[in-house]
Design a protein around this motif. Structure first.
Motif, PDB file in Angstrom:
ATOM      1  N   ARG A 120      21.702 -30.612  26.821  1.00 24.52           N
ATOM      2  CA  ARG A 120      22.889 -30.105  26.142  1.00 24.52           C
ATOM      3  C   ARG A 120      24.058 -31.054  26.346  1.00 24.52           C
ATOM      4  NH1 ARG A 120      23.219 -26.086  23.586  1.00 24.52           N
ATOM      5  NH2 ARG A 120      21.465 -25.065  24.555  1.00 24.52           N
TER       6      ARG A 120
ATOM      7  N   ASP B 236      20.610 -18.827  21.277  1.00 30.34           N
ATOM      8  CA  ASP B 236      19.267 -18.559  20.781  1.00 30.34           C
ATOM      9  C   ASP B 236      18.805 -19.862  20.149  1.00 30.34           C
ATOM     10  OD1 ASP B 236      16.921 -17.747  19.607  1.00 30.34           O
ATOM     11  OD2 ASP B 236      17.810 -16.133  18.428  1.00 30.34           O
ATOM     12  N   GLY B 237      18.197 -20.736  20.965  1.00 28.83           N
ATOM     13  CA  GLY B 237      17.879 -22.077  20.499  1.00 28.83           C
ATOM     14  C   GLY B 237      19.176 -22.824  20.265  1.00 28.83           C
ATOM     15  N   ARG B 238      19.351 -23.372  19.073  1.00 29.62           N
ATOM     16  CA  ARG B 238      20.601 -24.056  18.755  1.00 29.62           C
ATOM     17  C   ARG B 238      21.642 -23.123  18.155  1.00 29.62           C
ATOM     18  NH1 ARG B 238      21.858 -26.341  13.960  1.00 29.62           N
ATOM     19  NH2 ARG B 238      20.691 -25.676  12.157  1.00 29.62           N
TER      20      ARG B 238
END
Length: 121
Positions: free
Chosen positions: A77, A97-99
């Motif tokens: 990240r 939630d993921g990306r």
């Protein structure tokens, strides 16, 4: 625009837009509950939606990062990723939630403004 029913008649639905490089888009979707309206605007550092949820419906809302950003570089990240949402003028911590960055609670009927900005921390 990523609007999908989660229960019959759109009494509960998700908003999961994937606008790619579009700078704006609009949707008007008639349902048994009323019309869902979604307007999306996007710049390199901001993605903003205005959502009208019909009376008797709720929505689960998630936003991708703005067009010119990436949530990860080589799986890590980035430091520039500031993971907050602004909902109806109030900043809140989103849920990853993921990306996608999701509003932690379902939104109820009415008009809502939801934005995700990326800026240096």
């Amino acid at each position: 625009m990523g609007v999908q029913p989660l229960s019959p008649g759109y009494t509960h639905f998700e908003v999961f837009p994937q606008p790619a490089n579009l700078s704006w888009a609009a949707l008007s979707l008639p349902t048994l509950q009323g019309t869902i309206q979604l307007n999306l605007n996007q710049t390199a550092s901001l993605i903003n939606i205005t959502l009208v949820i019909p009376l008797g419906s709720t929505a689960h809302v998630c936003l991708p990062p703005p067009t010119a950003t990436s949530s990860t570089i080589d799986g890590v990240r980035t430091a520039a990723q500031h993971e907050t949402l602004t909902i109806d003028g109030q900043k809140i911590a989103g849920v990853l939630d993921g990306r996608m960055l999701c509003v932690p609670k379902n939104l109820s009927s009415g008009e809502h403004a939801v934005a995700r900005a990326v800026r240096s921390v």
